[in-house]
Motif scaffolding. Structure first.
Motif, PDB file in Angstrom:
ATOM      1  N   ASN A   1       0.830  -1.208   0.000  1.00 39.04           N
ATOM      2  CA  ASN A   1       0.000   0.000   0.000  1.00 39.04           C
ATOM      3  C   ASN A   1       0.860   1.251   0.000  1.00 39.04           C
ATOM      4  O   ASN A   1       0.546   2.245  -0.645  1.00 39.04           O
ATOM      5  CB  ASN A   1      -0.828   0.067   1.300  1.00 39.04           C
ATOM      6  CG  ASN A   1      -2.211  -0.486   1.104  1.00 39.04           C
ATOM      7  OD1 ASN A   1      -2.618  -0.784   0.002  1.00 39.04           O
ATOM      8  ND2 ASN A   1      -2.928  -0.608   2.186  1.00 39.04           N
ATOM      9  N   ASP A   2       1.929   1.182   0.791  1.00 40.84           N
ATOM     10  CA  ASP A   2       2.840   2.317   0.911  1.00 40.84           C
ATOM     11  C   ASP A   2       3.463   2.639  -0.448  1.00 40.84           C
ATOM     12  O   ASP A   2       3.605   3.810  -0.821  1.00 40.84           O
ATOM     13  CB  ASP A   2       3.909   1.962   1.942  1.00 40.84           C
ATOM     14  CG  ASP A   2       4.682   3.153   2.479  1.00 40.84           C
ATOM     15  OD1 ASP A   2       4.198   4.297   2.348  1.00 40.84           O
ATOM     16  OD2 ASP A   2       5.773   2.944   3.041  1.00 40.84           O
ATOM     17  N   ILE A   3       3.821   1.613  -1.208  1.00 32.85           N
ATOM     18  CA  ILE A   3       4.407   1.824  -2.538  1.00 32.85           C
ATOM     19  C   ILE A   3       3.397   2.541  -3.444  1.00 32.85           C
ATOM     20  O   ILE A   3       3.737   3.484  -4.170  1.00 32.85           O
ATOM     21  CB  ILE A   3       4.829   0.475  -3.174  1.00 32.85           C
ATOM     22  CG1 ILE A   3       5.880  -0.232  -2.301  1.00 32.85           C
ATOM     23  CG2 ILE A   3       5.330   0.667  -4.603  1.00 32.85           C
ATOM     24  CD1 ILE A   3       7.196   0.510  -2.151  1.00 32.85           C
ATOM     25  N   LEU A   4       2.135   2.102  -3.371  1.00 30.46           N
ATOM     26  CA  LEU A   4       1.092   2.738  -4.186  1.00 30.46           C
ATOM     27  C   LEU A   4       0.944   4.206  -3.783  1.00 30.46           C
ATOM     28  O   LEU A   4       0.857   5.101  -4.631  1.00 30.46           O
ATOM     29  CB  LEU A   4      -0.244   2.012  -4.008  1.00 30.46           C
ATOM     30  CG  LEU A   4      -0.236   0.485  -4.228  1.00 30.46           C
ATOM     31  CD1 LEU A   4      -1.592  -0.122  -3.894  1.00 30.46           C
ATOM     32  CD2 LEU A   4       0.158   0.157  -5.666  1.00 30.46           C
ATOM     33  N   GLU A   5       0.934   4.457  -2.477  1.00 27.85           N
ATOM     34  CA  GLU A   5       0.825   5.823  -1.966  1.00 27.85           C
ATOM     35  C   GLU A   5       2.020   6.673  -2.397  1.00 27.85           C
ATOM     36  O   GLU A   5       1.863   7.822  -2.816  1.00 27.85           O
ATOM     37  CB  GLU A   5       0.785   5.811  -0.429  1.00 27.85           C
ATOM     38  CG  GLU A   5      -0.496   5.283   0.169  1.00 27.85           C
ATOM     39  CD  GLU A   5      -1.601   6.334   0.185  1.00 27.85           C
ATOM     40  OE1 GLU A   5      -1.293   7.524  -0.059  1.00 27.85           O
ATOM     41  OE2 GLU A   5      -2.749   5.961   0.427  1.00 27.85           O
ATOM     42  N   LEU A   6       3.223   6.093  -2.250  1.00 26.52           N
ATOM     43  CA  LEU A   6       4.435   6.849  -2.590  1.00 26.52           C
ATOM     44  C   LEU A   6       4.442   7.229  -4.072  1.00 26.52           C
ATOM     45  O   LEU A   6       4.863   8.329  -4.439  1.00 26.52           O
ATOM     46  CB  LEU A   6       5.684   6.029  -2.255  1.00 26.52           C
ATOM     47  CG  LEU A   6       5.942   5.771  -0.764  1.00 26.52           C
ATOM     48  CD1 LEU A   6       7.124   4.818  -0.591  1.00 26.52           C
ATOM     49  CD2 LEU A   6       6.192   7.070  -0.017  1.00 26.52           C
ATOM     50  N   ALA A   7       3.959   6.321  -4.913  1.00 23.27           N
ATOM     51  CA  ALA A   7       3.923   6.623  -6.348  1.00 23.27           C
ATOM     52  C   ALA A   7       3.015   7.826  -6.605  1.00 23.27           C
ATOM     53  O   ALA A   7       3.357   8.719  -7.393  1.00 23.27           O
ATOM     54  CB  ALA A   7       3.446   5.403  -7.132  1.00 23.27           C
ATOM     55  N   THR A   8       1.871   7.851  -5.922  1.00 26.07           N
ATOM     56  CA  THR A   8       0.966   8.993  -6.141  1.00 26.07           C
ATOM     57  C   THR A   8       1.549  10.270  -5.537  1.00 26.07           C
ATOM     58  O   THR A   8       1.438  11.342  -6.122  1.00 26.07           O
ATOM     59  CB  THR A   8      -0.439   8.735  -5.554  1.00 26.07           C
ATOM     60  OG1 THR A   8      -0.351   8.586  -4.137  1.00 26.07           O
ATOM     61  CG2 THR A   8      -1.080   7.513  -6.166  1.00 26.07           C
ATOM     62  N   GLN A   9       2.201  10.142  -4.374  1.00 24.37           N
ATOM     63  CA  GLN A   9       2.803  11.331  -3.751  1.00 24.37           C
ATOM     64  C   GLN A   9       3.883  11.929  -4.629  1.00 24.37           C
ATOM     65  O   GLN A   9       4.044  13.145  -4.716  1.00 24.37           O
ATOM     66  CB  GLN A   9       3.435  10.969  -2.409  1.00 24.37           C
ATOM     67  CG  GLN A   9       2.471  10.943  -1.258  1.00 24.37           C
ATOM     68  CD  GLN A   9       3.228  10.598   0.031  1.00 24.37           C
ATOM     69  OE1 GLN A   9       4.237  11.200   0.352  1.00 24.37           O
ATOM     70  NE2 GLN A   9       2.740   9.598   0.737  1.00 24.37           N
ATOM     71  N   ALA A  10       4.657  11.051  -5.233  1.00 16.23           N
ATOM     72  CA  ALA A  10       5.811  11.520  -5.999  1.00 16.23           C
ATOM     73  C   ALA A  10       5.422  12.027  -7.383  1.00 16.23           C
ATOM     74  O   ALA A  10       6.138  12.839  -7.971  1.00 16.23           O
ATOM     75  CB  ALA A  10       6.837  10.398  -6.127  1.00 16.23           C
ATOM     76  N   PHE A  11       4.297  11.551  -7.921  1.00 13.74           N
ATOM     77  CA  PHE A  11       4.029  11.848  -9.330  1.00 13.74           C
ATOM     78  C   PHE A  11       2.699  12.525  -9.640  1.00 13.74           C
ATOM     79  O   PHE A  11       2.490  12.951 -10.776  1.00 13.74           O
ATOM     80  CB  PHE A  11       4.173  10.572 -10.163  1.00 13.74           C
ATOM     81  CG  PHE A  11       5.601  10.142 -10.300  1.00 13.74           C
ATOM     82  CD1 PHE A  11       6.423  10.731 -11.254  1.00 13.74           C
ATOM     83  CD2 PHE A  11       6.156   9.196  -9.454  1.00 13.74           C
ATOM     84  CE1 PHE A  11       7.751  10.367 -11.380  1.00 13.74           C
ATOM     85  CE2 PHE A  11       7.486   8.815  -9.558  1.00 13.74           C
ATOM     86  CZ  PHE A  11       8.287   9.404 -10.522  1.00 13.74           C
ATOM     87  N   LEU A  12       1.781  12.614  -8.678  1.00 15.41           N
ATOM     88  CA  LEU A  12       0.488  13.232  -8.989  1.00 15.41           C
ATOM     89  C   LEU A  12       0.383  14.633  -8.411  1.00 15.41           C
ATOM     90  O   LEU A  12       0.619  14.837  -7.224  1.00 15.41           O
ATOM     91  CB  LEU A  12      -0.670  12.385  -8.436  1.00 15.41           C
ATOM     92  CG  LEU A  12      -0.979  11.053  -9.116  1.00 15.41           C
ATOM     93  CD1 LEU A  12      -2.199  10.419  -8.451  1.00 15.41           C
ATOM     94  CD2 LEU A  12      -1.208  11.234 -10.612  1.00 15.41           C
TER      95      LEU A  12
ATOM     96  N   VAL B   1       9.884  11.114  -0.965  1.00 20.42           N
ATOM     97  CA  VAL B   1       8.640  11.375  -0.230  1.00 20.42           C
ATOM     98  C   VAL B   1       8.364  10.314   0.846  1.00 20.42           C
ATOM     99  O   VAL B   1       7.443  10.461   1.644  1.00 20.42           O
ATOM    100  CB  VAL B   1       7.417  11.479  -1.181  1.00 20.42           C
ATOM    101  CG1 VAL B   1       7.527  12.717  -2.044  1.00 20.42           C
ATOM    102  CG2 VAL B   1       7.277  10.240  -2.047  1.00 20.42           C
ATOM    103  N   ARG B   2       9.176   9.291   0.870  1.00 16.85           N
ATOM    104  CA  ARG B   2       9.008   8.208   1.837  1.00 16.85           C
ATOM    105  C   ARG B   2       9.438   8.658   3.231  1.00 16.85           C
ATOM    106  O   ARG B   2      10.366   9.444   3.375  1.00 16.85           O
ATOM    107  CB  ARG B   2       9.877   7.051   1.324  1.00 16.85           C
ATOM    108  CG  ARG B   2      10.207   5.950   2.220  1.00 16.85           C
ATOM    109  CD  ARG B   2      11.025   4.893   1.484  1.00 16.85           C
ATOM    110  NE  ARG B   2      12.463   5.160   1.441  1.00 16.85           N
ATOM    111  CZ  ARG B   2      13.282   5.016   2.477  1.00 16.85           C
ATOM    112  NH1 ARG B   2      12.822   4.642   3.653  1.00 16.85           N
ATOM    113  NH2 ARG B   2      14.576   5.259   2.344  1.00 16.85           N
ATOM    114  N   GLN B   3       8.757   8.136   4.263  1.00 17.07           N
ATOM    115  CA  GLN B   3       9.263   8.360   5.622  1.00 17.07           C
ATOM    116  C   GLN B   3      10.605   7.654   5.741  1.00 17.07           C
ATOM    117  O   GLN B   3      10.754   6.527   5.263  1.00 17.07           O
ATOM    118  CB  GLN B   3       8.322   7.750   6.661  1.00 17.07           C
ATOM    119  CG  GLN B   3       7.039   8.500   6.870  1.00 17.07           C
ATOM    120  CD  GLN B   3       6.220   7.848   7.973  1.00 17.07           C
ATOM    121  OE1 GLN B   3       6.758   7.328   8.946  1.00 17.07           O
ATOM    122  NE2 GLN B   3       4.916   7.860   7.800  1.00 17.07           N
ATOM    123  N   PRO B   4      11.579   8.272   6.414  1.00 13.42           N
ATOM    124  CA  PRO B   4      12.922   7.686   6.463  1.00 13.42           C
ATOM    125  C   PRO B   4      12.939   6.261   7.042  1.00 13.42           C
ATOM    126  O   PRO B   4      13.751   5.439   6.636  1.00 13.42           O
ATOM    127  CB  PRO B   4      13.695   8.630   7.384  1.00 13.42           C
ATOM    128  CG  PRO B   4      12.925   9.888   7.419  1.00 13.42           C
ATOM    129  CD  PRO B   4      11.502   9.576   7.097  1.00 13.42           C
TER     130      PRO B   4
END
Ligand SMILES: *Cc1c(COP(=O)(O)O)cnc(C)c1O
Length: 375
Positions: free
Chosen positions: A100-111, A256-259
């Motif tokens: 889920n986090d990967i899906l979220e990160l993709a949207t955070q980084a690109f949308l 955009v990921r949490q460290p």
């Protein structure tokens, strides 16, 4: 002093989000219906009914000793193992707190707000959620026989599209796209549109159906392959998944990921699980046997279902809300899928043989003896 409804301070696109509805936890059903937890069967969230392997349980116990320290924010050991497994560079692996986090990160980084993301009707609920949380516009493409219509999805891509989500196999329908259909689609998507290929159930496919989609990334730098340890590996509670992608794409997700998004116990468990291929293969075999058991039982009851490539079955039941409720009272938790546009279906996870039997017998009682035609 009350200043009125504080929710109005939130962006309108956040207020419009319909919250994710998870499967009902065992503890909650026990509390609400006065049932003993040990008598409850949960077939609602597509977990591996066997849990993790003994080797993984040991790795978890060992890792607990180190929880005073922050985890390795770069996930060196796990990323190295994944990179080796999939023949990619370590820098092409992004770890997620669940996939889920990967899906979220993709949207955070690109949308950006106003951008478009394309996904199928009846596809995984997180795609619209993650899209809406960015103020982006979700474009839902009508399904074909409950599965993804890849031609229509390709046609739905506009100059404003930044991401297209594909679930293979898809949850909750269990539908599957052949590698050749998928490959043509990936080749047809413009290079400036990211393809997020969600393979959460990949390990449940038969060997002949499996496809090394990670090897496509070299040619298609706009492809993100997402996988998880939550399903076949039996680690849903620890939250660990990963994405494989081009280095430049990974770099954006990492910004955009949490460290410390993946905890140390999860990293250790995933590393051990990845090495335990025999256990995963055995889980997949048991899943096929369980699917057959469920299909035979449903056939005998004259109840229809969608042939599944995952560890769950979409059952066509008519008044699904009522049947769901009757199953709950018998201590069997399955998943209503009205929020997926499927009000006549229930999704049931393949359990252990005894759990499947419990489900089938509870279902027989829940649907009563009324005459039913095959749906
Ligand atoms: C379960 C599931 C996931 C991911 O779950 P995580 O626990 O966050 O890894 C992703 N996609 C689909 C289609 C799923 O069903």
């Amino acid at each position: 002093m009350r200043v009125g409804d504080l929710s109005t301070l939130s962006p309108e696109y956040v207020r419009r989000i319909a919250p994710y509805v998870p499967g009902k936890p065992v503890e909650e059903l026990a509390r609400e219906y006065g049932l003993a937890e040990k008598d409850i069967v949960k077939l609602a969230s597509n977990e591996n009914p066997r849990g993790p392997s003994p080797r993984v349980r040991q790795a978890i116990a060992d890792a607990v000793a180190g929880i005073t320290r922050y985890p390795d924010g770069n996930g060196f050991a796990l990323k190295t193992a994944l990179a080796t497994r999939f023949c990619v560079e370590r820098e092409q692996v992004v770890l997620g707190n669940g996939s889920n986090d990967i899906l979220e990160l993709a949207t955070q980084a690109f949308l950006r707000p106003g951008d478009e993301a394309v996904y199928s009707q009846h596809a995984f609920a997180v795609y619209p959620l993650a899209t809406q949380a960015r103020g982006a516009i979700g474009v839902t493409v009508a399904a074909r026989e409950l599965g993804h219509d890849l031609d229509a999805m390709r046609a739905a891509i506009t100059p404003r599209t930044r991401i297209v989500f594909v679930a293979n196999p898809n949850n909750p329908t269990g539908t599957w796209l052949t590698p050749s259909a998928l490959k043509s689609f990936v080749a047809a998507v413009p290079r400036n549109v990211l393809i997020v290929l969600d393979e959460a159930y990949n390990e449940y496919l038969r060997p002949a159906q499996q496809c090394d989609t990670a090897s496509w990334i070299a040619k298609h730098q706009n492809l993100i392959v997402s996988r998880t340890f939550s399903k076949a590996y039996g680690l849903a509670g620890l939250r660990v998944g990963y994405g494989l992608m081009d280095i430049a794409v990974a770099d954006m997700l990492n910004r955009v990921r949490q460290p410390f998004n993946v905890n140390s116990v999860a990293q250790a468990a995933a590393l051990a699980a990845l090495g335990d291929t025999a256990y995963v293969e055995e889980s997949a075999r048991l899943n096929l046997a369980g699917l057959k058991q469920l299909m035979r039982g449903l056939d005998a009851l004259g109840i229809g279902y969608v042939p599944s490539h995952g560890n769950f079955l979409l059952v066509r039941i008519g008044d699904a809300a009522a049947v769901y409720d009757r199953l709950l009272r018998k201590g069997v938790i399955v998943r209503p899928v009205a929020n997926y546009g499927l009000p006549e279906h229930l999704r049931v996870t393949v359990g252990l043989e005894e759990e499947n039997r419990r489900f089938l017998s509870a279902l027989r009682e829940a649907v009563g003896n009324a005459e039913r035609g095959k749906s």
